[in-house]
Write an enzyme that holds these catalytic residues in place. Sequence first.
Site, PDB file in Angstrom:
ATOM      1  N   HIS A   1      -2.651   7.171   3.825  1.00 30.24           N
ATOM      2  CA  HIS A   1      -3.167   5.973   3.149  1.00 30.24           C
ATOM      3  C   HIS A   1      -4.460   5.544   3.830  1.00 30.24           C
ATOM      4  O   HIS A   1      -4.533   5.479   5.059  1.00 30.24           O
ATOM      5  CB  HIS A   1      -2.119   4.860   3.225  1.00 30.24           C
TER       6      HIS A   1
ATOM      7  N   ASN B   1      -9.906   0.038   1.596  1.00 23.81           N
ATOM      8  CA  ASN B   1      -8.456   0.108   1.357  1.00 23.81           C
ATOM      9  C   ASN B   1      -8.175  -0.288  -0.092  1.00 23.81           C
ATOM     10  O   ASN B   1      -8.320  -1.451  -0.466  1.00 23.81           O
ATOM     11  CB  ASN B   1      -7.742  -0.837   2.328  1.00 23.81           C
TER      12      ASN B   1
ATOM     13  N   CYS C   1       0.819  -1.219   0.000  1.00 25.12           N
ATOM     14  CA  CYS C   1       0.000   0.000   0.000  1.00 25.12           C
ATOM     15  C   CYS C   1       0.851   1.267   0.000  1.00 25.12           C
ATOM     16  O   CYS C   1       0.319   2.371  -0.125  1.00 25.12           O
ATOM     17  CB  CYS C   1      -0.936  -0.002   1.206  1.00 25.12           C
TER      18      CYS C   1
HETATM   19  O1  UT7 Z   1      -2.359  -1.048   4.497  1.00 25.09           O
HETATM   20  C1  UT7 Z   1      -2.179  -1.936   5.547  1.00 25.09           C
HETATM   21  C2  UT7 Z   1      -3.166  -3.055   5.361  1.00 25.09           C
HETATM   22  N1  UT7 Z   1      -3.812  -3.554   6.515  1.00 25.09           N
HETATM   23  C3  UT7 Z   1      -4.459  -2.825   7.439  1.00 25.09           C
HETATM   24  O2  UT7 Z   1      -4.468  -1.641   7.408  1.00 25.09           O
HETATM   25  C4  UT7 Z   1      -5.204  -3.514   8.543  1.00 25.09           C
HETATM   26  C5  UT7 Z   1      -4.764  -3.040   9.863  1.00 25.09           C
HETATM   27  N2  UT7 Z   1      -5.575  -3.578  10.946  1.00 25.09           N
HETATM   28  C6  UT7 Z   1      -6.840  -3.216  11.143  1.00 25.09           C
HETATM   29  O3  UT7 Z   1      -7.380  -2.407  10.421  1.00 25.09           O
HETATM   30  C7  UT7 Z   1      -7.548  -3.816  12.317  1.00 25.09           C
HETATM   31  O4  UT7 Z   1      -6.655  -4.570  13.075  1.00 25.09           O
HETATM   32  C8  UT7 Z   1      -8.747  -4.690  11.892  1.00 25.09           C
HETATM   33  C9  UT7 Z   1      -9.853  -3.816  11.376  1.00 25.09           C
HETATM   34  C10 UT7 Z   1      -8.331  -5.678  10.804  1.00 25.09           C
HETATM   35  C11 UT7 Z   1      -9.286  -5.474  13.077  1.00 25.09           C
HETATM   36  O5  UT7 Z   1      -9.625  -4.588  14.136  1.00 25.09           O
HETATM   37  P1  UT7 Z   1      -9.140  -4.887  15.621  1.00 25.09           P
HETATM   38  O6  UT7 Z   1      -9.751  -3.854  16.468  1.00 25.09           O
HETATM   39  O7  UT7 Z   1      -7.636  -4.964  15.591  1.00 25.09           O
HETATM   40  O8  UT7 Z   1      -9.807  -6.297  15.920  1.00 25.09           O
HETATM   41  P2  UT7 Z   1      -9.115  -7.696  16.231  1.00 25.09           P
HETATM   42  O9  UT7 Z   1      -8.408  -8.219  15.031  1.00 25.09           O
HETATM   43  O10 UT7 Z   1      -8.336  -7.561  17.496  1.00 25.09           O
HETATM   44  O11 UT7 Z   1     -10.384  -8.597  16.492  1.00 25.09           O
HETATM   45  C12 UT7 Z   1     -11.294  -8.305  17.582  1.00 25.09           C
HETATM   46  C13 UT7 Z   1     -12.436  -9.305  17.544  1.00 25.09           C
HETATM   47  C14 UT7 Z   1     -11.973 -10.760  17.373  1.00 25.09           C
HETATM   48  O12 UT7 Z   1     -12.829 -11.570  18.172  1.00 25.09           O
HETATM   49  P3  UT7 Z   1     -12.346 -12.107  19.616  1.00 25.09           P
HETATM   50  O13 UT7 Z   1     -11.104 -12.899  19.347  1.00 25.09           O
HETATM   51  O14 UT7 Z   1     -12.087 -10.853  20.414  1.00 25.09           O
HETATM   52  O15 UT7 Z   1     -13.514 -12.904  20.086  1.00 25.09           O
HETATM   53  C15 UT7 Z   1     -12.220 -11.053  15.932  1.00 25.09           C
HETATM   54  O16 UT7 Z   1     -12.469 -12.422  15.692  1.00 25.09           O
HETATM   55  O17 UT7 Z   1     -13.263  -9.040  16.407  1.00 25.09           O
HETATM   56  C16 UT7 Z   1     -13.473 -10.264  15.677  1.00 25.09           C
HETATM   57  N3  UT7 Z   1     -13.672  -9.932  14.289  1.00 25.09           N
HETATM   58  C17 UT7 Z   1     -14.869  -9.635  13.756  1.00 25.09           C
HETATM   59  N4  UT7 Z   1     -16.100  -9.600  14.301  1.00 25.09           N
HETATM   60  C18 UT7 Z   1     -17.113  -9.246  13.497  1.00 25.09           C
HETATM   61  C19 UT7 Z   1     -12.739  -9.804  13.310  1.00 25.09           C
HETATM   62  N5  UT7 Z   1     -13.321  -9.440  12.150  1.00 25.09           N
HETATM   63  C20 UT7 Z   1     -14.645  -9.335  12.404  1.00 25.09           C
HETATM   64  C21 UT7 Z   1     -15.737  -8.970  11.626  1.00 25.09           C
HETATM   65  N6  UT7 Z   1     -16.967  -8.942  12.210  1.00 25.09           N
HETATM   66  N7  UT7 Z   1     -15.654  -8.632  10.310  1.00 25.09           N
END
Ligand code: UT7
Length: 329
Positions: A251, A281, A124
Amino acid sequence: MSTHDAPGAAGPGERAAVLCGIGAALPETVVSNADLTARLDTTDEWIRSRTGITQRRIAGTDLTTEDLAVRAATQALARPSSVPVQALVLATTTPDRCCPATAPAVAARLGLTGIPAFDLAAGCTGFLYALAAAAGLIAAATAQAVLVIGADRLAALPAPDDRTTVPLFGDGAGSVVLRRGTAAESGTLGPVLLGSDGTHAELIRAQRPGVLRMEGAEVFRHAVDRMSAASRQAAAAAGWALDDFDHLVPHQANARIAGFTARQLGIPDDRQLHNVEHVGNTGAASIPLLLAQAAADGRIKPGHRLLLTAFGAGLTWGATTLTWPDLNP
Ligand code: UT7
């Protein structure tokens, strides 16, 4: 005078890169959060609160990275302020095939057969890497003007049933024309700060479309740290204070990442441009797409001072500065 020097061109010591054209392209198909909740174990509330995204644009199989790149570049080249180009750099993580590169095909479709044209993969951050490469081509007297394109079909990378990554990505392209000019002109690109750290390559990885793996929370932390540090360095290298900027142009991966980055820099929300809510994104397309939309709707005006920063797979990161030019002189 060298063979590249035209009457009225900048003198030999003056090889600044000046932005003189911009364009963007998005697929027509809109996929809303409601569309995703119908097929994934997720909610609109989760996606909006964790990412800021409400919808994204998705390319069907009949719309390639090459097609998106050609559409965005055609717009950029058609600007009244634009000039003929003698080189093309295409930033993409999602080329249409491994070999050959997509850039020569894009050049051919634009009627530019014969010019140097190459792909550049830096996740990205690809667009900022491509800006640096284009400025280098101008400084090396390879070209008087360079077409820079960021085009990606990132929505093809996640496994279709992966709720942790599918909501994040969209498809699109953005393009700018950089021409040789002088450092004092509006549109001049500042120093481009770039970096990488392959020891964390595992944090975002896709061996092929449909199998993306991402450690979201770790990526989040690295993204905020790297983009804020790179932004400070780019501002300092340009001789500008963080208060001098009209807009931060981060970004568009996630509204929270952009928000934390702005906060670390002490830049208030109303000086931060965004469009992630509408497009998700879009990878290497993200920054030029945002610039094109913000210039079109008046958020960016000629003379505005911009601080651009990006982070992505690799890991890679970068930042640079730009004073917005008048593209309709
Ligand atoms: O250009 C760089 C490319 N990548 C990025 O920019 C991504 C960077 N990261 C992020 O944007 C964030 O980390 C995410 C949006 C991907 C995730 O947000 P988060 O606040 O870091 O959530 P998490 O990964 O810590 O997950 C929290 C919970 C998990 O459940 P448990 O383990 O707490 O029970 C996930 O399983 O949210 C759950 N979860 C979802 N729930 C509902 C993950 N995806 C989803 C979803 N819907 N789509």
